[in-house]
Design a protein around this motif. Structure first.
Motif, short mmCIF file in Angstrom:
data_model
loop_
_atom_site.label_atom_id
_atom_site.label_comp_id
_atom_site.label_asym_id
_atom_site.label_seq_id
_atom_site.Cartn_x
_atom_site.Cartn_y
_atom_site.Cartn_z
N VAL A 342 10.18 11.00 38.09
CA VAL A 342 9.10 10.52 38.96
C VAL A 342 7.75 10.77 38.31
N LEU A 343 7.58 11.95 37.73
CA LEU A 343 6.33 12.32 37.07
C LEU A 343 6.02 11.36 35.91
N LEU A 344 7.05 11.03 35.12
CA LEU A 344 6.86 10.12 33.99
C LEU A 344 6.48 8.73 34.47
N ALA A 345 7.10 8.29 35.54
CA ALA A 345 6.78 6.96 36.08
C ALA A 345 5.33 6.92 36.56
N VAL A 346 4.87 8.01 37.17
CA VAL A 346 3.49 8.06 37.67
C VAL A 346 2.50 8.13 36.52
N LEU A 347 2.87 8.89 35.46
CA LEU A 347 1.94 9.13 34.36
C LEU A 347 1.88 8.00 33.36
N ASP A 349 0.92 4.94 33.32
CA ASP A 349 -0.33 4.17 33.25
C ASP A 349 -1.56 5.07 33.26
N SER A 350 -1.37 6.34 32.98
CA SER A 350 -2.50 7.27 32.92
C SER A 350 -2.86 7.53 31.46
N GLY A 351 -3.73 8.49 31.24
CA GLY A 351 -4.14 8.82 29.88
C GLY A 351 -3.04 9.40 29.03
N GLN A 353 -0.33 8.04 28.22
CA GLN A 353 0.14 7.00 27.31
C GLN A 353 -0.62 7.01 25.99
N ASP A 354 -1.88 7.42 26.04
CA ASP A 354 -2.69 7.46 24.81
C ASP A 354 -2.23 8.55 23.85
N LEU A 355 -1.41 9.48 24.32
CA LEU A 355 -0.95 10.56 23.45
C LEU A 355 0.06 10.08 22.43
N VAL A 356 0.74 8.98 22.72
CA VAL A 356 1.80 8.50 21.84
C VAL A 356 1.60 7.03 21.55
N THR A 357 2.16 6.56 20.44
CA THR A 357 2.10 5.14 20.12
C THR A 357 3.26 4.38 20.73
N ALA A 358 4.28 5.08 21.19
CA ALA A 358 5.43 4.44 21.81
C ALA A 358 5.15 4.11 23.26
N ASP A 359 5.90 3.14 23.79
CA ASP A 359 5.80 2.78 25.20
C ASP A 359 6.54 3.82 26.03
N LEU A 360 5.90 4.35 27.06
CA LEU A 360 6.53 5.37 27.91
C LEU A 360 7.35 4.77 29.05
N ASP A 361 7.55 3.47 29.05
CA ASP A 361 8.37 2.84 30.07
C ASP A 361 9.78 3.42 30.00
N GLU A 654 -4.31 11.75 13.10
CA GLU A 654 -4.54 13.19 13.15
C GLU A 654 -5.00 13.63 14.54
N MET A 655 -5.90 12.82 15.14
CA MET A 655 -6.42 13.19 16.46
C MET A 655 -5.32 13.09 17.52
N ARG A 656 -4.45 12.08 17.37
CA ARG A 656 -3.35 11.96 18.34
C ARG A 656 -2.43 13.17 18.24
N PHE A 657 -2.11 13.58 17.01
CA PHE A 657 -1.25 14.74 16.83
C PHE A 657 -1.92 16.00 17.38
N THR A 658 -3.23 16.12 17.14
CA THR A 658 -3.96 17.28 17.66
C THR A 658 -3.92 17.32 19.18
N ARG A 659 -4.14 16.16 19.80
CA ARG A 659 -4.09 16.11 21.27
C ARG A 659 -2.69 16.42 21.78
N GLN A 660 -1.68 15.94 21.06
CA GLN A 660 -0.30 16.25 21.45
C GLN A 660 -0.05 17.75 21.42
N ILE A 661 -0.43 18.38 20.31
CA ILE A 661 -0.20 19.82 20.18
C ILE A 661 -1.03 20.59 21.21
N LEU A 662 -2.26 20.12 21.48
CA LEU A 662 -3.10 20.78 22.48
C LEU A 662 -2.43 20.74 23.85
#
Length: 783
Positions: A342-347, A349-351, A353-361, A654-662
């Motif tokens: 449920v959490l993944l479905a809600v998230l 279309d939120s920010g 999705q910007d953490l990864v290049t893959a589709d979270l569908d 690099e910034m995406r990886f940094t945000r992921q690790i953060l």
């Protein structure tokens, strides 16, 4: 089953706070695992969506014998590859992809476009929905993907339909010759509109390195043989006679599945080490959550042991009780998994999705979703196994009498489990501190030009055609100091045009930026020797100081030649950071070039650079620039952006990886604190009598809290000492991608220790406060 549900419901209600926190921690862990693994799946399966992808290779070429391969080749080399070996079944010679405008039924679309010679898509073998890929052999025809056909026409039956390149008024019609099924998102070419290049473009021209080359082989067992055949054929070409020494390997073939991880031509490319690091992080979060789960189950032990052993006295077997407790744990884990879905479905279309290049569908990842469910079952079993054994291990009479105490062995185990959590938290926090220190260094370093004063926008064919009028009108716009066109947006790439110039013995290699004569003034780049460009200049250059260092014989006014055309050096300028920190720009020779005949209109006007006056509201200024530019191309977004935004885009991986690790570091800390909450609850419940006795003998609440906190401080100190080298190694590995980097400073480690320690102490204090303030009469009475 009814008994199980009743026991589970009773336990959940009785330990509501612990149960809710437990489920929250587990659901966060499952959601994090899913998000990270979508990125891992995206990277590890990149370019594997092509038919028989194992047989597709990128051709790379080294023209000077120094093993510095290049992904760009001249057209004749690609054609040479096509005839050099019978094991090469298809060759794709193509330009670099980019976006172009197309008018369809009065609507304007900006679409990715890829052009090549002949049927260059034969290498990738797209599945055709209608029409044929051979349409690329016919000038004026195009292939489009299924998704684009739906955007253009609302149907995939698009063969024979007409679109216009640019605007209809440009009179460049294209006929749709075929529609192909979309390739997966994680493929090299994406899903572009495909066009044939003119048959005579750069025919037999050996010094225009304008194309990429991909080949399809008959099998993967002939790669070495094919490379040898290619190299033999190249050695016969007179153009490369200077580097025909024995053993030189001109051509190198890289499997297309490895291209995504190759820094050749793209220093921002993903790395397998980063992917493996993400896998480790995802499983560490799962491990941390599992430990939490176990600690919560153990925390409930002193409050459940009497009930469990009463059931033993009444005839329940030890095996049935243990199974029941394990099933309870599995049920708790499955509920957390369902909540994570449920959490993944809600998230989606939120920010996040910007953490990864893959589709979270979720529908796009059924196998991963099922794997996460399997992990939830395994976590429930793992987390419930030890507590179920522990809570049923006491003799019923002893448990009912209430004279058992806290097992030293069990206490050591629980402490060890919490230590693992702290180790993970410290490692990730230290690594993220190093990463953010480098990010801060990138943003605040001196770039050698006034990056905070300039905004950059894209040019359209209409604004290019009226470039002088555009720049003149922009200069008279309120808040604008000056404006100038250029071929590139500075600091947007790791590589620009590369020119070789000069004669034998005085041959030079430069990175080249083609600009208008006011460019250095607009950017605030200082000339150190000679003069700046003038409006009357044509075919002249200003080199950076790195060029003078690399080629000391370069002199003012002495012109190296390019294609027989002399280019006098009229000045030298200071070194600027024109690429990224992956390169050492202070050592790379750079030319700023203004063009005269015969190249006056060639490639100089792709971007508009606008210098904003000091004190001007930059956001408002950008809006005004957009309005001025729309006079020339109505309704077009010119994508004006500050240079900081361009720099951030250059470091997007690099910034995406940094945000992921953060994010996942914070989640690891959060889950760890939930675990500390459970362990503190366990400890304080068992030590209620001890606390009561201490208070009777005069201990204050502060001293009781200090007793609990002191133990955790020792644990934290030991875990930090072990984790610091691992966090340092992780950060150091990330920094290896940069030629210029910030040193790893002690404050990173100190801040990491203080962050985790303060959060832990607050958690321990909050949980211990109730027992520390309890009336001693209540805590020491007979249970």
């Amino acid at each position: 089953m009814k008994t199980l549900i009743r026991n589970f419901s009773h336990t959940f209600r009785r330990f509501m706070t612990a149960s809710v926190l437990n489920i929250a921690g587990l659901s966060i862990a499952f959601a994090s695992f899913f998000i990270i693994m979508t990125q891992v799946d995206y990277d590890l399966n990149f370019n594997k969506g092509y038919k028989d992808y194992e047989r597709i290779y990128r051709a790379e070429f080294d023209s000077n014998g120094n093993s510095e391969y290049n992904t760009a080749i001249p057209r004749p080399l690609g054609e040479l590859a096509e005839t050099s070996s019978p094991h090469i079944t298809a060759v794709s010679i193509q330009e670099w992809p980019g976006n172009e405008d197309y008018e369809v039924d009065g609507n304007l679309f900006s679409e990715p476009t890829l052009a090549g010679f002949g049927n260059f898509m034969e290498v990738f073998q797209p599945e055709m929905v209608c029409g044929s890929a051979d349409a690329l052999n016919i000038q004026g025809q195009a292939l489009i993907p299924q998704s684009m056909a739906l955007r253009f026409f609302g149907t995939t039956d698009a063969v024979g339909k007409t679109i216009f390149r640019g605007k209809r008024s440009n009179n460049k019609p294209l006929t749709i010759g075929g529609v192909y099924k979309d390739f997966p998102e994680n493929t090299q070419m994406g899903n572009p509109l495909c066009l044939p290049l003119p048959a005579d473009e750069n025919k037999d021209i050996w010094n225009n390195w304008n194309y990429g080359c991909y080949v399809r082989l008959s099998g993967t067992d002939k790669v070495t043989e094919i490379e040898e055949a290619l190299n033999r054929e190249v050695a016969k070409v007179n153009y490369y006679s200077a580097v025909k020494e024995r053993g030189h390997k001109f051509f190198h073939l890289t499997p297309i599945a490895d291209v995504h991880f190759s820094a050749l031509g793209d220093k921002s490319a993903s790395s397998r080490a980063t992917v493996y690091l993400l896998i480790c992080v995802s499983f560490l979060i799962v491990v941390v959550a599992t430990i939490n789960f176990m600690n919560f189950s153990l925390a409930e032990t002193p409050m459940r042991v009497r009930s469990i052993n009463t059931q033993k006295v009444l005839g329940a077997t030890t095996g049935s009780l243990r199974l029941s407790l394990v099933v309870e744990a599995v049920l708790m884990s499955v509920i957390a998994w369902m909540l994570s879905v449920v959490l993944l479905a809600v998230l989606r279309d939120s920010g996040v999705q910007d953490l990864v290049t893959a589709d979270l569908d979720l529908a796009e990842h059924p196998i991963l979703l099922a794997a996460t469910f399997g992990i939830s079952i395994a976590m429930g079993v793992a987390a419930g196994a030890y507590p179920s054994w522990y809570v049923t291990s006491f003799p019923p009479a002893l448990a009912l009498k209430g004279s058992f105490g806290l097992s030293p062995k069990g206490r050591r185990l629980r402490t060890a489990l919490v230590c693992i959590q702290f180790f993970v938290a410290f490692t990730l926090v230290i690594a993220i501190g190093i990463m953010y220190a480098q990010s801060h260094y990138i943003r605040t370093a001196d770039y050698g030009y006034d990056k905070d004063a300039v905004v950059i926008g894209d040019m359209t064919p209409e604004t290019i055609a009226h470039a002088d009028a555009v720049t003149e009108e922009l200069r008279h716009t309120p808040g604008v100091e000056d404006a100038v066109v250029s071929m590139y947006a500075i600091s947007s790439y790791d590589h620009y045009i590369s020119w070789g110039m000069g004669e034998e013995g005085e041959y030079v290699q430069f990175q080249v930026m083609i600009v208008d004569y006011r460019y250095l003034d607009v950017m605030g780049i200082q000339v150190t020797d000679g003069r700046n460009f003038r409006a009357t200049d044509g075919n002249v250059m200003i080199a950076n100081e790195a060029a003078r260092t690399a080629y000391p014989w370069l002199k003012l006014g002495e012109p190296p030649t390019k294609d027989g055309v002399p280019y006098p050096i009229v000045g030298f300028c200071e070194n600027v950071r024109f690429t990224s920190f992956r390169n050492d720009d202070h050592t790379i020779p750079l030319l700023f070039v203004t063009y005269g005949a015969p190249y006056t209109e060639w490639g100089t006007k792709h971007f508009i650079n606008v210098r904003i006056k000091a004190g001007t509201d930059r956001i408002a200024a950008v809006g005004e620039l957009q309005r001025v530019m729309e006079k020339f191309t109505p309704g077009h977004d010119f994508n004006f952006r500050f240079i900081d935004q361009i720099i951030d885009e250059n470091y997007r991986n690099e910034m995406r990886f940094t945000r992921q690790i953060l994010l996942f570091s914070l989640l690891a800390i959060l889950i760890s604190m939930i675990g500390v909450f459970g362990l503190t609850m366990f400890e304080s419940e068992y030590r209620r009598k001890e606390i009561g006795i201490r208070k009777i003998f005069g201990s204050t609440t502060g001293e009781i809290l200090s007793m609990f906190s002191r133990r955790y401080f020792y644990i934290l100190t030991g875990c930090f000492a072990v984790a610091a080298p691992f966090g340092w190694w992780m950060g150091l590995h990330w920094l290896e991608g940069f030629a210029e980097k910030t040193p790893i400073r002690p404050w990173v480690f100190l801040a990491s220790f203080l962050l985790v320690t303060v959060i832990t102490m607050i958690t321990v204090t909050v949980q211990s406060w109730r027992n520390a303030n309890e009336n001693p009469a209540n805590s020491i009475k007979t249970e």
